[in-house]
Design an enzyme around this catalytic site. Structure first.
Site, PDB file in Angstrom:
ATOM      1  N   SER A  15      47.869  26.181  14.598  1.00 20.44           N
ATOM      2  CA  SER A  15      48.837  26.291  15.681  1.00 20.44           C
ATOM      3  C   SER A  15      48.216  26.099  17.052  1.00 20.44           C
ATOM      4  CB  SER A  15      49.505  27.663  15.633  1.00 20.44           C
ATOM      5  OG  SER A  15      48.559  28.677  15.950  1.00 20.44           O
ATOM      6  N   VAL A  18      44.024  31.651  17.849  1.00 22.40           N
ATOM      7  CA  VAL A  18      42.773  32.135  17.273  1.00 22.40           C
ATOM      8  C   VAL A  18      42.901  32.407  15.779  1.00 22.40           C
ATOM      9  CG1 VAL A  18      43.275  34.536  17.927  1.00 22.40           C
ATOM     10  CG2 VAL A  18      40.915  33.830  17.529  1.00 22.40           C
ATOM     11  N   CYS A 108      61.533  29.641  10.208  1.00 17.27           N
ATOM     12  CA  CYS A 108      60.515  28.606  10.311  1.00 17.27           C
ATOM     13  C   CYS A 108      59.560  28.675   9.114  1.00 17.27           C
ATOM     14  CB  CYS A 108      59.734  28.759  11.617  1.00 17.27           C
ATOM     15  SG  CYS A 108      58.481  27.485  11.903  1.00 17.27           S
ATOM     16  N   CYS A 205      59.374  30.275  20.441  1.00 14.92           N
ATOM     17  CA  CYS A 205      58.646  29.115  20.970  1.00 14.92           C
ATOM     18  C   CYS A 205      59.548  28.086  21.626  1.00 14.92           C
ATOM     19  CB  CYS A 205      57.805  28.474  19.869  1.00 14.92           C
ATOM     20  SG  CYS A 205      58.768  27.664  18.568  1.00 14.92           S
TER      21      CYS A 205
END
Length: 363
Positions: A15, A18, A108, A205
């Site tokens: 993505s 981290v 998603c 998002c």
């Protein structure tokens, strides 16, 4: 499929954050043949959230590529914008228009990351998809794959993964399930990954500024309606019922105060008339859920004493769960507040995820 040493060809969904970077690194360390993939979820990435937030922006794609370069793995961008718009964004708008409260991250995972992406990966000859989700996969004595809560309770994401089927779990890898987030950041820094200190993503998002109500108003247009109390008296007005959710307290802009002076909460949303009902907090309490569209991580149960989670980071509630003819009836031993139709009810047996269903009615 895996070779004799257990190594697999895997896609690491990166993505730009981290967690996915360290998950990919651990897959490399385990000896797997890893290919990094970043999902382009919008044909115009600037229309989604900008800045280093770890999901869908142009900056995120660059961060994912740099992490792949640091790990020495191949990297590609897969265009999933059409699938994302159809299955996540449009679904989000339609659910709010119908007076329900959806979870787009769960949708998603169901439709994009572990359906479209996994299907494409398998078609291309890969064995599994690696992600940075915090959940723990275990192989049961009978050979089935069980999904359990992550070690780091604060980061546990098993709730949004409760839509995964046995076949999907069998082709999934969650290397971070046994780790705590602070250790993952330390590991990323040790590996020289630039995303080591990148902030986590918390907002939706595809809503750039986090203002859900304004975004929905732009998509659906003004739909004026009344705000009424439990007796039906009009106490305010609004420009769109989709700007409200069950349990909401702030932003109601009521013109008539409650008789007892106490705060009022959204109790019900009627999408056809646009009427929003408000009342006392006690009226939010429910102990019965009727759920539809169940998805099971393994064999469907018939009846079990379990716990259920009703929000992404919500508390567990003890419950009796009964399954019949594609419907799930949940009796809550521990009542819940502010539960809205459209939310997911994820069922647990201890730490193991049994499955999930969509809440249709509460009582």
């Amino acid at each position: 499929m895996p070779d004799e040493a257990g190594a697999m060809r895997v896609v690491a969904a990166m993505s730009g954050g981290v967690d996915s970077a360290v998950a990919a690194a651990r897959a490399v360390d385990a000896g797997h043949d890893v290919t990094g993939v970043h999902l382009a979820l919008s044909r115009n990435p600037r229309s989604y959230r900008s800045g280093a937030r770890g999901c869908c922006s142009i900056e995120d794609a660059g961060d994912a590529r740099r992490a792949a370069d640091a790990l020495g793995i191949a990297f590609y961008v897969w265009d999933m914008s059409e699938e994302f718009a159809d299955h996540v964004v449009d679904d989000f708008v339609a659910e709010y228009a119908a007076g329900r409260t959806p979870n787009p991250c769960l949708r998603c995972n169901e439709s994009i990351k572990f359906a479209a992406v996994l299907d494409r990966a398998l078609a291309l000859g890969f064995d599994a998809v690696v992600t940075g989700h915090y959940a723990d996969l275990r192989t049961a004595p009978d050979g089935t794959i069980e999904m359990h809560r992550a070690v780091d309770a604060a980061k546990d994401q098993s709730y949004v993964l409760g839509v995964l089927t046995q076949d999907q779990l069998a082709h999934s890898m969650f290397p971070l399930g046994g780790s705590v987030k602070s250790d993952v950041r330390i590991e990323a820094e040790r590996r020289g990954l630039q995303v080591a200190t990148k902030p986590d993503s918390h907002d939706i998002c595809f809503i750039p500024d986090g203002d859900n109500a304004a975004w929905l108003t732009e998509k659906l247009g003004p739909r004026p309606g009344e705000i009424v109390d439990e007796q039906g008296a009009v106490v305010g007005s609004h420009d769109g019922a989709y700007a409200f959710t069950i349990g909401q307290r702030r932003g109601l802009r009521l013109g008539v105060p409650a008789d007892d002076g106490r705060p009022r909460f959204v109790l019900d949303i009627e999408p056809v008339s646009g009427t929003v009902t408000v009342g006392a907090r006690e009226s939010l309490t429910v102990d019965r859920l009727e759920c539809i569209k169940p998805l099971w991580c393994g064999s469907p149960p018939v009846s079990l004493h379990a716990t259920v989670q009703l929000r992404a980071h919500g508390a567990e509630h003890r419950a009796r769960v009964r399954v019949a003819e594609g419907a799930v009836d949940v009796e809550l031993t521990d009542p819940a507040e502010g539960i809205a139709p459209g939310q997911a009810c994820v069922i647990y047996d201890g730490t193991r995820v049994v499955g999930s269903a969509t809440i249709a009615r509460t009582g």
